[in-house]
Design an enzyme around this catalytic site. Structure first.
Site, PDB file in Angstrom:
ATOM      1  CG  ASP A  12      -1.980  -0.948   1.294  1.00  0.00           C
ATOM      2  OD1 ASP A  12      -2.214  -1.616   0.271  1.00  0.00           O
ATOM      3  OD2 ASP A  12      -2.621  -1.075   2.357  1.00  0.00           O
ATOM      4  CG  HIS A  13       2.104   2.545   3.456  1.00  0.00           C
ATOM      5  ND1 HIS A  13       1.054   3.448   3.443  1.00  0.00           N
ATOM      6  CD2 HIS A  13       1.829   1.663   4.437  1.00  0.00           C
ATOM      7  CE1 HIS A  13       0.209   3.140   4.412  1.00  0.00           C
ATOM      8  NE2 HIS A  13       0.645   2.057   5.025  1.00  0.00           N
ATOM      9  NE  ARG A  21       6.777  15.917  -5.694  1.00  0.00           N
ATOM     10  CZ  ARG A  21       8.011  16.072  -6.133  1.00  0.00           C
ATOM     11  NH1 ARG A  21       8.368  15.569  -7.281  1.00  0.00           N
ATOM     12  NH2 ARG A  21       8.880  16.719  -5.413  1.00  0.00           N
ATOM     13  NE  ARG A  52      -6.675   6.855   4.019  1.00  0.00           N
ATOM     14  CZ  ARG A  52      -6.939   6.730   5.314  1.00  0.00           C
ATOM     15  NH1 ARG A  52      -6.002   6.325   6.144  1.00  0.00           N
ATOM     16  NH2 ARG A  52      -8.131   7.009   5.798  1.00  0.00           N
ATOM     17  CG  HIS A  53      -2.958   3.318   0.584  1.00  0.00           C
ATOM     18  ND1 HIS A  53      -3.808   2.288   0.302  1.00  0.00           N
ATOM     19  CD2 HIS A  53      -2.922   3.435   1.939  1.00  0.00           C
ATOM     20  CE1 HIS A  53      -4.254   1.795   1.435  1.00  0.00           C
ATOM     21  NE2 HIS A  53      -3.770   2.465   2.449  1.00  0.00           N
ATOM     22  CB  THR A 106      -3.305   2.348   9.925  1.00  0.00           C
ATOM     23  OG1 THR A 106      -3.166   1.011   9.443  1.00  0.00           O
ATOM     24  CG2 THR A 106      -3.077   2.363  11.426  1.00  0.00           C
ATOM     25  N   GLY A 201       1.392  -3.754  12.157  1.00  0.00           N
ATOM     26  CA  GLY A 201       2.413  -3.140  13.008  1.00  0.00           C
ATOM     27  C   GLY A 201       3.664  -3.977  13.208  1.00  0.00           C
ATOM     28  N   GLY A 222       3.463  -4.716   6.065  1.00  0.00           N
ATOM     29  CA  GLY A 222       3.581  -3.675   5.051  1.00  0.00           C
ATOM     30  C   GLY A 222       4.404  -2.477   5.467  1.00  0.00           C
ATOM     31  CG  HIS A 223       3.983   1.744   7.979  1.00  0.00           C
ATOM     32  ND1 HIS A 223       4.721   2.114   9.089  1.00  0.00           N
ATOM     33  CD2 HIS A 223       3.791   2.873   7.275  1.00  0.00           C
ATOM     34  CE1 HIS A 223       4.932   3.412   9.058  1.00  0.00           C
ATOM     35  NE2 HIS A 223       4.387   3.904   7.970  1.00  0.00           N
TER      36      HIS A 223
HETATM   37  N1  PXP Z   1      -3.273  -6.933   7.880  1.00  0.00           N
HETATM   38  C1  PXP Z   1      -4.335  -6.114   7.748  1.00  0.00           C
HETATM   39  C2  PXP Z   1      -5.699  -6.721   7.790  1.00  0.00           C
HETATM   40  C3  PXP Z   1      -4.176  -4.729   7.548  1.00  0.00           C
HETATM   41  O1  PXP Z   1      -5.250  -3.932   7.430  1.00  0.00           O
HETATM   42  C4  PXP Z   1      -2.865  -4.216   7.447  1.00  0.00           C
HETATM   43  C5  PXP Z   1      -2.663  -2.758   7.153  1.00  0.00           C
HETATM   44  O2  PXP Z   1      -3.191  -2.458   5.904  1.00  0.00           O
HETATM   45  C6  PXP Z   1      -1.788  -5.101   7.569  1.00  0.00           C
HETATM   46  C7  PXP Z   1      -2.008  -6.455   7.811  1.00  0.00           C
HETATM   47  C8  PXP Z   1      -0.378  -4.639   7.468  1.00  0.00           C
HETATM   48  O3  PXP Z   1      -0.089  -3.780   8.531  1.00  0.00           O
HETATM   49  P1  PXP Z   1       1.274  -2.953   8.536  1.00  0.00           P
HETATM   50  O4  PXP Z   1       1.248  -2.091   7.325  1.00  0.00           O
HETATM   51  O5  PXP Z   1       1.220  -2.202   9.813  1.00  0.00           O
HETATM   52  O6  PXP Z   1       2.396  -3.954   8.501  1.00  0.00           O
END
Ligand code: PXP
Length: 252
Positions: A12-13, A21, A52-53, A106, A201, A222-223
């Protein structure tokens, strides 16, 4: 015990940076290919209602690219008719239903499956009938887990955000108590026949205790990985996370 824990990388990020941009780069599909080559088993993307993403075009591109490579797309989405239509159209291998509030930064909590059973169960049935494996993103709460097992969903993803926050902030007792709840939740879910995933997280420090929970079959991260990629590159970040997941599971 599931021997190997699958890793789903949430890209996503990459789209967050692109959208800052309003241009066409960096491309989430390119990140997805690098993540797969570096050890990810699948790709996760959350199409939020406010876009948003990740965009609708990203989902179309990712679905086509992953289908061609025989790798899973895990589409995270709110329980709305708009999202259902999109999921039915692209038929991702996996769909994870999540709660969504526009004002949140989030996904802040789990789905209220116990309170929303009559609303959620028909979504699960439609998605399953269309060929997607359905997961519900919930807290490790016995009531929610029990309710999830009655919706027809095959998977629950346990929300690890509170554990990761407590561990990072040095609140050891709190983190230990939440980890115990996650372990109990994973045991309960597995005993009800649900596959157990976990996510939210997770970073290098928190991944090993979570990967050590024997019932956990998949982690979605992800993040932290996209942030780490700024310093080390995405392939290195995914490879290091893969190594720590395996170390956590080996020590279980
Ligand atoms: N699992 C779910 C269901 C989520 O909504 C997210 C965030 O989009 C994640 C995992 C990943 O979380 P993070 O980006 O904090 O690693």
């Amino acid at each position: 015990m599931t021997k190997r824990v699958r890793l789903g990388v949430n890209i996503d990020h990459v789209a967050t940076i692109r959208n800052a941009r309003g241009v066409s780069y960096p491309d989430p599909s390119r990140a997805a290919i690098i993540a797969l080559e570096a050890g990810a088993d699948g790709i996760t993307a959350h199409l939020r209602e406010d876009r948003r993403h990740i965009s609708d075009a990203d989902i179309a591109n990712l679905a086509a690219m992953l289908r061609e490579r025989g790798r899973p797309l895990n589409l995270e989405m709110a329980v709305t008719s708009e999202m259902l239509e999109i999921a039915l159209k692209h038929r991702p291998l996996a769909v994870c239903l999540v709660p969504e509030r526009r004002e949140e930064r989030t996904t802040e909590g789990g789905l209220d499956v116990a309170g929303g059973h009559n609303w959620i169960a028909p979504f699960v049935a439609k998605l399953r009938d269309n060929g997607s494996r359905v997961s519900l993103f919930i807290g490790a709460d016995p009531l929610q887990i029990e309710a999830a097992s009655r919706t027809g969903a095959e998977v629950v993803e346990l929300h690890t955000g509170a554990y990761c926050d407590a561990a990072r902030d040095g609140h050891e007792d709190k983190a230990a108590a939440i980890l115990e709840a996650l372990k109990a939740g994973a045991r309960q879910a597995a005993s009800l026949g649900l596959e157990v995933h976990a996510g939210h997280g997770i970073d290098y420090e928190t991944v090993e205790p979570i990967a050590a929970i024997p019932e956990v079959a998949e982690l979605n991260i992800g993040h932290f990985l996209i942030g780490e990629a700024i310093f080390t590159g995405l392939a290195q970040a995914v490879g290091e996370m893969r190594r720590r997941i395996d170390a956590g599971r080996a020590g279980a």
